[in-house]
Design an enzyme around this catalytic site. Structure first.
Site, mmCIF file in Angstrom:
data_model
loop_
_atom_site.group_PDB
_atom_site.id
_atom_site.type_symbol
_atom_site.label_atom_id
_atom_site.label_comp_id
_atom_site.label_asym_id
_atom_site.label_seq_id
_atom_site.Cartn_x
_atom_site.Cartn_y
_atom_site.Cartn_z
ATOM 1 N N ASP A 72 4.058 12.074 15.796
ATOM 2 C CA ASP A 72 4.345 12.149 14.362
ATOM 3 C C ASP A 72 3.068 12.445 13.574
ATOM 4 O OD1 ASP A 72 5.945 12.137 12.147
ATOM 5 O OD2 ASP A 72 6.066 9.954 11.963
ATOM 6 N N LYS B 48 2.091 -3.393 8.771
ATOM 7 C CA LYS B 48 3.237 -2.481 8.641
ATOM 8 C C LYS B 48 4.488 -3.209 9.115
ATOM 9 C CE LYS B 48 4.879 2.102 9.806
ATOM 10 N NZ LYS B 48 4.464 3.484 9.710
ATOM 11 N N VAL C 93 4.029 -0.717 4.177
ATOM 12 C CA VAL C 93 2.690 -1.105 4.617
ATOM 13 C C VAL C 93 2.059 -1.952 3.515
ATOM 14 C CG1 VAL C 93 0.398 -0.287 5.257
ATOM 15 C CG2 VAL C 93 2.406 0.930 6.062
ATOM 16 N N LEU D 69 0.825 -1.213 0.000
ATOM 17 C CA LEU D 69 0.000 0.000 0.000
ATOM 18 C C LEU D 69 0.855 1.258 0.000
ATOM 19 C CD1 LEU D 69 -2.669 -0.967 2.690
ATOM 20 C CD2 LEU D 69 -2.991 -0.889 0.217
ATOM 21 N N GLY D 70 2.030 1.146 0.580
ATOM 22 C CA GLY D 70 2.880 2.338 0.643
ATOM 23 C C GLY D 70 4.155 2.038 1.381
ATOM 24 N N GLU D 71 4.996 3.061 1.423
ATOM 25 C CA GLU D 71 6.294 2.891 2.062
ATOM 26 C C GLU D 71 6.640 4.181 2.777
ATOM 27 O OE1 GLU D 71 9.316 1.997 -0.746
ATOM 28 O OE2 GLU D 71 10.813 1.584 0.789
ATOM 29 N N GLY D 72 7.075 4.090 4.014
ATOM 30 C CA GLY D 72 7.459 5.287 4.758
ATOM 31 C C GLY D 72 8.875 5.158 5.258
HETATM 32 P P1 ATP Z 1 6.256 6.967 8.398
HETATM 33 O O1 ATP Z 1 7.024 5.693 8.270
HETATM 34 O O2 ATP Z 1 7.102 8.098 8.877
HETATM 35 O O3 ATP Z 1 4.984 6.826 9.184
HETATM 36 P P2 ATP Z 1 4.495 7.320 6.157
HETATM 37 O O4 ATP Z 1 3.375 7.672 7.099
HETATM 38 O O5 ATP Z 1 4.627 8.150 4.923
HETATM 39 O O6 ATP Z 1 5.883 7.391 6.900
HETATM 40 P P3 ATP Z 1 3.708 4.572 6.379
HETATM 41 O O7 ATP Z 1 3.221 4.869 7.758
HETATM 42 O O8 ATP Z 1 4.638 3.430 6.194
HETATM 43 O O9 ATP Z 1 4.395 5.825 5.707
HETATM 44 O O10 ATP Z 1 2.449 4.355 5.461
HETATM 45 C C1 ATP Z 1 2.584 4.150 4.082
HETATM 46 C C2 ATP Z 1 1.237 4.281 3.407
HETATM 47 O O11 ATP Z 1 0.390 3.201 3.785
HETATM 48 C C3 ATP Z 1 0.529 5.565 3.792
HETATM 49 O O12 ATP Z 1 0.337 6.304 2.623
HETATM 50 C C4 ATP Z 1 -0.796 5.159 4.341
HETATM 51 O O13 ATP Z 1 -1.814 5.869 3.687
HETATM 52 C C5 ATP Z 1 -0.920 3.659 4.035
HETATM 53 N N1 ATP Z 1 -1.448 2.975 5.208
HETATM 54 C C6 ATP Z 1 -0.851 2.875 6.402
HETATM 55 N N2 ATP Z 1 -1.617 2.183 7.277
HETATM 56 C C7 ATP Z 1 -2.759 1.856 6.617
HETATM 57 C C8 ATP Z 1 -3.970 1.163 6.974
HETATM 58 N N3 ATP Z 1 -4.151 0.687 8.195
HETATM 59 N N4 ATP Z 1 -4.922 1.014 6.033
HETATM 60 C C9 ATP Z 1 -4.728 1.511 4.793
HETATM 61 N N5 ATP Z 1 -3.627 2.183 4.391
HETATM 62 C C10 ATP Z 1 -2.645 2.358 5.284
HETATM 63 MG MG MG Z 2 2.846 6.559 8.726
#
Ligand code: ATP
Ligand code: MG
Length: 521
Positions: free
Chosen positions: A147, A47, A32, A24-27
């Protein structure tokens, strides 16, 4: 460097139970994934905290602490907080990494909404109040978020928020040792949204309100309260600069919003709202209030040729994109014009080749622009150079045209030196140049940045004065504006208006900024 290693792969089974379906994404901490819980037969989000992957006693310790912390935050149960179902550890290509299983939220992140530029004031107030409800509940349980930022807030299809990553920043910090709500002396969080006391290493619950202030400022105006090229720049700004009043950044933001945001953004936590509940109440008051019509004193540059003429003046600024598209369009227009008039009077392939080359370069530039806009981290890095690129380029164009005209008053191939680009093309270029400059010179940036901005305004002002003297006296003086401007009173007036608007905007910002500073003192 070795090729990038995946933290997890599609189809992988985590904890003997969660089958990864798609990323779904990467932070900053890891990835995730959408996954299928094979025991309960339902979709979940997982995650994987690859930041904490790795061996050794230090790695084991950090992971154990993460699980301990995450267990505490997982106790939070609130309609606006994403539910944590499970925690575990799994082996990834980087080593053993902890993972967090959450409810899968079907919705859009506020980071995506910001890029789309589609947030209105009532929505921002409603979401802000819901985030405050979530924060209030967490603070009551002794948990800070640490955060709050757009990518950590999802908006469901029902229009309610889900706050993600509660306490995860703290939990994932490998150096954290002390208690959760005490002053701990380490820095975690995201610099563009970080409260001054958190930047000093002493976060407290009201640091979350400050971050919320930054986030709401961004939702309402389309940009952060402070612009900086890097993390150190952001932290310095949070520690020492005063934020501008939102209404000075984007026209039409009501005074009540100015007061609320500036209060959330106070340097001293004691001057912010006393609690998340108080901030929620203030936001609910705003959500109910009707949006006022833009005021006459509001700076007009933001609302000038926007893609939606006649729309509300308060336009979130995802929309600097129109400047890039306009520049591309002008390059194309000028290239076509140059090709048509045959600069050297010889009808050969060189005109077409140079025109096509210019359009190709402009198109490449446009693609890079959109790629950068789509990635907040790249954007932060590019913010400063991009701010000066349009006015600098346009000034080069003026200089080239004026120099060509001064150097050669005689006809070239039957076309007067000052008229070798079509009148329409140059007029539009001039107009856009002035507007781009006014837009680029955002008030309340660093002193040096603004100094360069003022210098550019000065150069253009001198050019306008040159044009004016030409118009009045009939003689050509040293530094003249694009020559035929003298025949175009309207264009001249627009040039002056753009400079005047910039100055008005600057003065409005300073006034609003100092009003915000003296209030509550
Ligand atoms: P960080 O690691 O600093 O939190 P971030 O918030 O950009 O960075 P992630 O928290 O890894 O990255 O989230 C990545 C993506 O996954 C985000 O865009 C978020 O919208 C999506 N995501 C995270 N948790 C969920 C969830 N429970 N359901 C759906 N999408 C999610
Ligand atoms: Mg995040």
């Amino acid at each position: 460097m070795s090729p990038r290693r995946e933290d997890a792969v599609e189809g992988q089974l985590l904890g003997g139970r969660y089958r990864l379906v798609r990323q779904l994404g990467e932070g900053g901490m890891g990835e995730v994934w959408e996954a299928r819980d094979e025991t309960l037969d339902r979709q979940v989000a997982v995650k994987v905290i690859s930041l904490l992957a790795g061996g050794g006693s230090r790695g084991d310790e950090a992971r154990a602490r993460f699980l301990r912390e995450a267990r505490i935050t997982a106790r939070l149960q609130h309609p606006y907080v994403v539910t944590v179902h499970d925690l575990g550890e799994s082996s990834t290509q980087r080593g053993i990494a902890p993972f967090l299983v959450m409810e899968l939220v079907r919705g859009e992140g506020l980071d995506v909404k910001l890029r789309e530029g589609s947030v209105d004031l009532a929505e921002a107030a409603r979401w802000g109040a819901q985030i405050c409800d979530a924060l209030g509940d967490a603070h009551a349980h002794g948990i800070m978020h640490r955060d709050i930022k757009p990518s950590n807030i999802l908006v469901t299809s029902a229009g309610t928020v889900k706050v993600l990553d509660f306490g995860v920043a703290r939990a994932a910090d490998p150096y954290a040792t002390a208690d959760r709500l005490t002053q701990t002396g380490f820095i975690v969080g995201t610099p563009p949204y970080m409260a001054p006391e958190q930047a000093r290493g002493y976060p407290e619950p009201r640091s979350d309100l400050y971050a919320l202030g930054c986030l709401l400022f961004e939702l309402v105006t389309g940009r952060l309260p402070f612009q900086a090229p890097d993390s150190v720049g952001y932290l310095t700004a949070h520690l020492s600069q005063q934020p501008p009043a939102p209404s000075s950044v984007v026209a039409g933001v009501p005074e009540a919003w100015d007061a609320l945001l500036l209060r959330l953004l106070r340097k001293d936590p004691a001057e912010r709202y006393a609690s998340a509940a108080d901030a929620a109440q203030a936001l609910r008051g705003l959500a109910d209030a009707p949006e006022p019509a833009p005021t006459a004193t509001a700076p007009l540059t933001e609302g000038w040729p926007s893609p939606s003429p006649g729309g509300p003046t308060r336009k979130p600024v995802a929309g600097r994109n129109w400047i890039a598209v306009a520049v591309w369009f002008l390059v194309t227009l000028v290239a076509a014009t140059v090709t048509m008039v045959n600069i050297d009077g010889v009808d050969d392939g060189r005109d077409v080749a140079s025109g096509a080359g210019a359009v190709a370069v402009a198109t490449g530039g446009l693609i890079v622009w959109f790629a950068v806009r789509a990635r907040p981290r790249w954007q932060a890095r590019m913010a400063l150079p991009l701010r000066f690129l349009p006015p600098a380029l346009l000034f080069c164009v003026y200089a080239t045209v004026v120099a060509a005209d001064l150097a050669d008053d005689a006809s070239v191939g039957g076309i007067d030196g000052g008229f070798w680009l079509s009148v329409g093309g140059i007029s539009t270029l001039t107009l856009v140049g002035l507007l781009a400059m006014a837009a680029a010179l955002t008030p309340r940036t660093g002193r040096r940045t603004r100094g360069i901005g003022y210098a550019l305004v000065g150069v253009n002002a001198a050019a306008v004065v040159g044009t004016l003297t030409t118009m009045l006296s009939g003689h050509r003086f040293g530094f003249q504006y694009v020559p035929f401007v003298s025949r175009q009173w309207a264009l001249f007036a627009v040039g002056m208006a753009a400079i005047a608007l910039f100055c008005t905007r600057e003065i409005t910002t300073r006034r609003a900024g100092s009003a915000g500073l003296t209030e509550h003192r």
